[in-house]
Scaffold this motif. Structure first.
Motif, PDB file in Angstrom:
ATOM      1  N   PHE A 123       0.851  -1.159  -0.020  1.00 17.89           N
ATOM      2  CA  PHE A 123      -0.148  -0.040   0.051  1.00 17.89           C
ATOM      3  C   PHE A 123       0.853   1.130   0.031  1.00 17.89           C
ATOM      4  CE2 PHE A 123      -1.664   3.289   2.626  1.00 17.89           C
ATOM      5  CZ  PHE A 123      -2.662   3.795   1.865  1.00 17.89           C
ATOM      6  N   THR A 124       0.307   2.271  -1.138  1.00  9.24           N
ATOM      7  CA  THR A 124       1.019   3.622  -0.926  1.00  9.24           C
ATOM      8  C   THR A 124       0.199   4.669  -1.116  1.00  9.24           C
ATOM      9  OG1 THR A 124       2.900   4.778  -1.841  1.00  9.24           O
ATOM     10  CG2 THR A 124       1.953   3.257  -3.085  1.00  9.24           C
ATOM     11  N   GLN A 125       0.347   5.798  -0.707  1.00  9.08           N
ATOM     12  CA  GLN A 125      -0.599   6.846  -1.082  1.00  9.08           C
ATOM     13  C   GLN A 125      -0.145   7.551  -2.135  1.00  9.08           C
ATOM     14  OE1 GLN A 125      -1.126   9.407   2.404  1.00  9.08           O
ATOM     15  NE2 GLN A 125      -1.461   7.645   3.937  1.00  9.08           N
ATOM     16  N   TYR A 126       0.757   7.387  -2.583  1.00  6.37           N
ATOM     17  CA  TYR A 126       1.232   8.008  -3.945  1.00  6.37           C
ATOM     18  C   TYR A 126       1.182   7.005  -5.115  1.00  6.37           C
ATOM     19  CZ  TYR A 126       2.574  10.876  -0.046  1.00  6.37           C
ATOM     20  OH  TYR A 126       2.752  11.894   0.849  1.00  6.37           O
ATOM     21  N   LYS A 127       0.583   7.511  -6.175  1.00 10.19           N
ATOM     22  CA  LYS A 127       0.720   6.745  -7.531  1.00 10.19           C
ATOM     23  C   LYS A 127       1.547   7.513  -8.592  1.00 10.19           C
ATOM     24  CE  LYS A 127      -2.873   4.576  -5.234  1.00 10.19           C
ATOM     25  NZ  LYS A 127      -2.694   3.960  -4.120  1.00 10.19           N
ATOM     26  N   TYR A 128       2.081   6.802  -9.380  1.00  8.62           N
ATOM     27  CA  TYR A 128       3.117   7.294 -10.515  1.00  8.62           C
ATOM     28  C   TYR A 128       2.457   6.787 -11.809  1.00  8.62           C
ATOM     29  CZ  TYR A 128       5.728   8.176  -6.211  1.00  8.62           C
ATOM     30  OH  TYR A 128       6.278   8.702  -5.068  1.00  8.62           O
ATOM     31  N   TRP A 129       2.690   7.423 -12.731  1.00 16.01           N
ATOM     32  CA  TRP A 129       2.684   7.166 -14.015  1.00 16.01           C
ATOM     33  C   TRP A 129       3.451   7.791 -15.000  1.00 16.01           C
ATOM     34  CZ3 TRP A 129      -0.366  11.095 -12.433  1.00 16.01           C
ATOM     35  CH2 TRP A 129      -0.455  12.128 -13.189  1.00 16.01           C
ATOM     36  N   LYS A 130       3.587   7.160 -16.295  1.00 13.24           N
ATOM     37  CA  LYS A 130       4.499   7.619 -17.249  1.00 13.24           C
ATOM     38  C   LYS A 130       3.798   8.000 -18.435  1.00 13.24           C
ATOM     39  CE  LYS A 130       8.345   4.740 -16.087  1.00 13.24           C
ATOM     40  NZ  LYS A 130       9.266   3.652 -16.621  1.00 13.24           N
ATOM     41  N   PRO A 131       3.702   9.629 -18.587  1.00 11.85           N
ATOM     42  CA  PRO A 131       2.830   9.921 -19.612  1.00 11.85           C
ATOM     43  C   PRO A 131       3.166  10.073 -20.862  1.00 11.85           C
ATOM     44  CG  PRO A 131       3.700  11.770 -18.305  1.00 11.85           C
ATOM     45  CD  PRO A 131       4.099  10.759 -17.535  1.00 11.85           C
ATOM     46  N   TYR A 132       2.757  10.124 -21.882  1.00 12.26           N
ATOM     47  CA  TYR A 132       3.105  10.210 -23.393  1.00 12.26           C
ATOM     48  C   TYR A 132       3.878  11.375 -23.380  1.00 12.26           C
ATOM     49  CZ  TYR A 132       3.432  10.840 -28.465  1.00 12.26           C
ATOM     50  OH  TYR A 132       3.885  11.124 -29.600  1.00 12.26           O
ATOM     51  N   VAL A 133       5.135  11.243 -24.080  1.00 11.07           N
ATOM     52  CA  VAL A 133       6.000  12.415 -24.238  1.00 11.07           C
ATOM     53  C   VAL A 133       6.167  12.687 -25.841  1.00 11.07           C
ATOM     54  CG1 VAL A 133       8.468  13.468 -24.090  1.00 11.07           C
ATOM     55  CG2 VAL A 133       7.286  12.130 -22.187  1.00 11.07           C
ATOM     56  N   SER A 134       5.531  13.902 -26.356  1.00  8.59           N
ATOM     57  CA  SER A 134       5.603  14.152 -27.862  1.00  8.59           C
ATOM     58  C   SER A 134       6.881  14.480 -28.280  1.00  8.59           C
ATOM     59  CB  SER A 134       4.444  15.107 -28.117  1.00  8.59           C
ATOM     60  OG  SER A 134       4.609  15.546 -29.381  1.00  8.59           O
ATOM     61  N   PRO A 135       7.296  14.272 -29.287  1.00  2.00           N
ATOM     62  CA  PRO A 135       8.662  14.532 -30.058  1.00  2.00           C
ATOM     63  C   PRO A 135       8.611  15.881 -30.394  1.00  2.00           C
ATOM     64  CG  PRO A 135       7.894  13.179 -31.312  1.00  2.00           C
ATOM     65  CD  PRO A 135       6.974  13.070 -30.263  1.00  2.00           C
ATOM     66  N   PHE A 136       7.351  16.560 -30.513  1.00  3.55           N
ATOM     67  CA  PHE A 136       7.101  17.994 -31.076  1.00  3.55           C
ATOM     68  C   PHE A 136       6.722  18.758 -29.770  1.00  3.55           C
ATOM     69  CE2 PHE A 136       5.840  14.925 -34.319  1.00  3.55           C
ATOM     70  CZ  PHE A 136       6.665  15.291 -35.297  1.00  3.55           C
ATOM     71  N   ASP A 137       6.577  18.320 -28.618  1.00  2.00           N
ATOM     72  CA  ASP A 137       6.701  19.194 -27.632  1.00  2.00           C
ATOM     73  C   ASP A 137       7.788  20.299 -27.204  1.00  2.00           C
ATOM     74  OD1 ASP A 137       5.770  20.483 -25.055  1.00  2.00           O
ATOM     75  OD2 ASP A 137       5.543  18.445 -23.970  1.00  2.00           O
ATOM     76  N   PRO A 138       7.500  21.405 -27.115  1.00  2.00           N
ATOM     77  CA  PRO A 138       8.400  22.512 -27.115  1.00  2.00           C
ATOM     78  C   PRO A 138       9.062  22.554 -25.599  1.00  2.00           C
ATOM     79  CG  PRO A 138       6.432  23.520 -27.066  1.00  2.00           C
ATOM     80  CD  PRO A 138       6.058  22.143 -27.223  1.00  2.00           C
ATOM     81  N   CYS A 139       8.482  22.059 -24.592  1.00  2.00           N
ATOM     82  CA  CYS A 139       8.819  22.269 -23.387  1.00  2.00           C
ATOM     83  C   CYS A 139       9.620  20.983 -22.850  1.00  2.00           C
ATOM     84  CB  CYS A 139       7.606  22.276 -22.347  1.00  2.00           C
ATOM     85  SG  CYS A 139       6.520  23.656 -22.556  1.00  2.00           S
ATOM     86  N   LYS A 140      10.424  21.084 -21.837  1.00  2.00           N
ATOM     87  CA  LYS A 140      11.201  19.736 -21.222  1.00  2.00           C
ATOM     88  C   LYS A 140       9.863  18.832 -20.763  1.00  2.00           C
ATOM     89  CE  LYS A 140      14.296  18.802 -17.841  1.00  2.00           C
ATOM     90  NZ  LYS A 140      15.261  19.250 -16.700  1.00  2.00           N
ATOM     91  N   PRO A 141      10.189  17.633 -21.123  1.00  2.00           N
ATOM     92  CA  PRO A 141       9.081  16.629 -20.902  1.00  2.00           C
ATOM     93  C   PRO A 141       9.388  16.139 -19.443  1.00  2.00           C
ATOM     94  CG  PRO A 141      10.964  15.601 -22.009  1.00  2.00           C
ATOM     95  CD  PRO A 141      11.221  16.988 -21.997  1.00  2.00           C
ATOM     96  N   ILE A 142       8.268  15.910 -18.855  1.00  6.41           N
ATOM     97  CA  ILE A 142       8.115  15.298 -17.431  1.00  6.41           C
ATOM     98  C   ILE A 142       7.895  13.666 -17.676  1.00  6.41           C
ATOM     99  CG2 ILE A 142       6.879  15.268 -15.406  1.00  6.41           C
ATOM    100  CD1 ILE A 142       6.124  18.175 -15.844  1.00  6.41           C
TER     101      ILE A 142
END
Length: 75
Positions: free
Chosen positions: A2-21
């Protein structure tokens, strides 16, 4: 486990101008995992402690924000 914190890996677009999270997270409150309030649930010893933690019951306390993000931990 059990953990209260959930994590996931979002889609990272190659055309995104911002630094990906690469990994995002969110916190779920502990009351989501308790179906009913048990009789005789332990309480904090003083009103000051309860006010500092924001709840009367230690089992319902959650240290927001996630410790991995560098936030201050209450308590």
């Amino acid at each position: 486990m059990f953990t209260q914190y959930k994590y996931w890996k979002p889609y990272v677009s190659p055309f995104d101008p911002c630094k990906p999270i690469r990994i995002k997270s969110y916190a779920t409150p502990p009351q989501l995992y308790i179906n009913f309030q048990p009789v005789g649930l332990a309480q904090f010893h003083s009103p000051y402690e309860a006010l500092r933690h924001g709840t009367l019951w230690p089992q319902l306390f959650s240290p927001y924000p996630a410790p991995q993000k560098g936030g201050k931990k209450n308590g």
